[in-house]
Enzyme design. Structure first.
Site, mmCIF file in Angstrom:
data_model
loop_
_atom_site.group_PDB
_atom_site.id
_atom_site.type_symbol
_atom_site.label_atom_id
_atom_site.label_comp_id
_atom_site.label_asym_id
_atom_site.label_seq_id
_atom_site.Cartn_x
_atom_site.Cartn_y
_atom_site.Cartn_z
ATOM 1 N N SER A 1 0.793 -1.228 0.000
ATOM 2 C CA SER A 1 0.000 0.000 0.000
ATOM 3 C C SER A 1 0.824 1.275 0.000
ATOM 4 C CB SER A 1 -0.935 0.007 1.214
ATOM 5 O OG SER A 1 -0.199 -0.070 2.424
ATOM 6 N N HIS B 1 -5.359 -3.887 -1.904
ATOM 7 C CA HIS B 1 -5.116 -2.932 -2.982
ATOM 8 C C HIS B 1 -4.999 -3.608 -4.344
ATOM 9 C CE1 HIS B 1 -4.620 0.796 -0.665
ATOM 10 N NE2 HIS B 1 -4.165 -0.006 0.295
ATOM 11 N N LYS C 1 -12.256 -0.400 -0.919
ATOM 12 C CA LYS C 1 -11.386 0.363 -1.808
ATOM 13 C C LYS C 1 -11.969 0.346 -3.216
ATOM 14 C CE LYS C 1 -7.351 -0.156 1.140
ATOM 15 N NZ LYS C 1 -8.054 -0.694 2.323
#
Length: 391
Positions: free
Chosen positions: A180, A208, A239
Site C-alpha cells: 500500500s 489494494h 477500496k
C-alpha cells in the site's frame, strides 16, 4: 489534566517533527473533485480506484435494501444477523474469486485479525514480508505462533527462513498482493513455488489488488494464474469495490472453522443490508465489463511515465499507487501542504507509517480521473516540485 501529560508531550513532539496531522473534513462525497473549506480540490489520495462510490447501480441497490430490510441487521451473523443478502454476497464473491467459499467481515483490518488470530497456534510459524500492512502485523500479534520476517520481496531470505522452520506443525507465508505504501506487486509465483517446495500455506492480502489486478479485478491470484495454489485470499470491499467491509476467499473447511472461531466475526453486528446490497452490486458491475479497470490502467501508466519524465522518483510503483519519494518527514508534509495550496490533495506519508528517511507523497490514480484532471495534477506537481528542488 495531569493524567494526559504524557500524551500531550507526544503530540507536541509530533508537531515539532512535522508529523502531526489533524483530520481533514470534506464537504462532499468521495470523487475526483471534492469540496474542502468552500473550494473544489482535485483528490489524488482516495482508494476509490474505479469510482464506484457513486455508481448508480450501487446506490440503487443500497436504497432498495433499506426499503426492504431497514437500516441495520440487528444482530451478529451467528444469531439473526445473516440475511439472504449476506449469503448471496458470499456466494457470488466465491464464484468471482474462483474459490470454494467466502466469509465477509466488517473491514479488511478485522478480516486479517480474525483469520490470523484463529488459524495460528503456538506450534505454528508465520512468515511475513517486512512491509506487510499493519492489520497483518496486528493479526499476528494476537497469536502465540512463532514469527519470522523476511526482507521485502527477498525470495532468497524467504527460502532460508522456510528451511529453518521445518519442525513447525504449520508454516504460513503472509504477503500483501499490492503493497500500500510503495505500490509494488508481490512476487506471488515465486512465493507459491517456495511454499509448495517447503509445504507451507500461502496467505495473500489483496486489499489494494482487488478490483485492480487480474481479469475484471479478481486480484493477484488471478493476475498470476495461480488459482488453486493460494490457500487464503483476503480482500476489502472498501477500496476499489467502493463500499466497506472485508472478506476471506478460501476453502469451505476454513470458512466453517472461522464462523466458529474468528472473534471479529462472532462478536460484531453484521453489515447493514444496504452495505451488503451495494457490495453485491459492485461485484456484478465488475463481472459485466472491464472498461473501468482498463481506464484505470491507462491513466496509471501515462501518469507515472509523465512523473518520471519530469524527474520525480516514483520508487518501486507498478500500480495506481504512485509515491513521490522525498525523505525527510517535515519536508514531505510541507510539500503535501503546498500541493493543497495549489488545489491538489495528495497525502504525505511519513514515519511511523514508513521508515524515517522514506517520507513520500502518495498519489493514487483512479479510473474517474480525466485527461484534464491528470494534466492539472502534473502541472501543479511540477511547479511545486521545482520550488522544493525535487526536479
Amino acid at each position: 489534566m495531569a493524567h494526559w501529560n504524557r500524551l500531550t508531550q507526544e503530540l507536541d513532539q509530533w508537531r515539532r517533527e512535522g508529523r502531526y496531522r489533524p483530520l481533514t473534513v470534506w464537504n462532499s462525497g468521495s470523487g475526483t473533485w471534492m469540496e474542502l473549506n468552500g473550494r473544489q480540490v482535485l483528490q489524488m489520495s482516495s482508494n476509490n480506484y474505479l469510482g464506484l462510490t457513486d455508481h448508480p447501480a450501487l446506490k440503487a441497490a443500497a436504497l432498495e435494501a433499506i426499503e426492504t430490510y431497514g437500516v441495520g441487521s440487528g444482530s451478529v451473523r451467528t444469531i439473526t444477523g445473516t440475511l439472504d443478502l449476506h449469503d448471496q454476497l458470499e456466494q457470488e464473491l466465491a464464484q468471482f474469486k474462483q474459490t470454494e467459499a467466502v466469509l465477509t467481515f466488517q473491514s479488511g483490518f478485522t478480516t486479517n485479525q480474525g483469520v490470523l488470530g484463529s488459524i495460528l497456534s503456538e506450534n505454528d510459524v508465520v512468515i511475513s514480508d517486512a512491509l506487510n500492512h499493519a492489520s497483518i502485523i496486528d493479526g499476528i500479534r494476537l497469536t502465540k505462533a512463532q514469527r519470522k520476517i523476511y526482507a521485502h520481496k527477498d525470495m532468497d531470505q524467504l527460502e532460508d527462513v522456510l528451511k529453518q522452520c521445518s519442525s513447525f506443525e504449520q508454516r504460513i507465508i503472509v504477503t500483501d498482493g499490492v503493497f500500500s505504501m510503495d505500490g509494488d506487486i508481490a512476487p506471488l509465483p515465486q512465493i507459491v513455488e517456495l511454499a509448495e517446495q517447503y509445504d507451507a500455506l500461502v496467505y495473500v492480502d489483496d486489499a489494494h489488488a482487488s478490483g485492480v489486478l487480474g481479469k475484471h479485478g479478481k486480484g493477484s491470484t488471478d493476475h498470476f494464474s495461480l488459482h488453486g495454489r493460494v490457500h487464503i485470499q483476503v480482500g476489502t470491499l472498501s477500496k476499489a469495490i467502493g463500499v466497506v467491509g472485508g472478506y476471506v476467499a478460501t476453502s469451505q473447511v476454513l470458512k466453517d472453522y472461522l464462523i466458529h472461531k474468528a472473534r471479529p466475526f462472532l462478536f460484531s453486528t453484521s453489515a447493514p443490508p444496504s452495505i451488503a446490497a451495494a457490495c453485491l452490486a459492485a461485484i456484478r458491475v465488475l463481472k459485466q465489463s472491464s472498461v473501468l479497470q482498463d481506464r484505470l490502467w491507462q491513466n496509471t501508466t501515462a501518469f507515472r511515465q509523465s512523473l518520471i519524465h519530469l524527474g520525480f522518483n516514483t520508487g518501486a510503483s507498478e500500480t495506481p499507487i504512485i509515491p513521490i519519494m522525498i525523505g525527510e518527514p517535515a519536508i514531505t508534509m510541507r510539500f503535501s501542504d503546498r500541493l493543497l495550496d495549489e488545489g491538489l490533495f495528495a497525502q504525505g506519508i511519513v514515519y511511523p507509517t514508513v521508515a524515517q528517511d522514506q517520507g513520500r507523497v502518495r498519489l493514487i490514480v483512479t479510473a474517474k480521473h480525466t485527461d484534464a484532471d491528470l494534466a492539472f495534477a502534473l502541472d501543479v506537481i511540477a511547479r511545486v516540485g521545482r520550488e522544493f528542488g525535487l526536479i
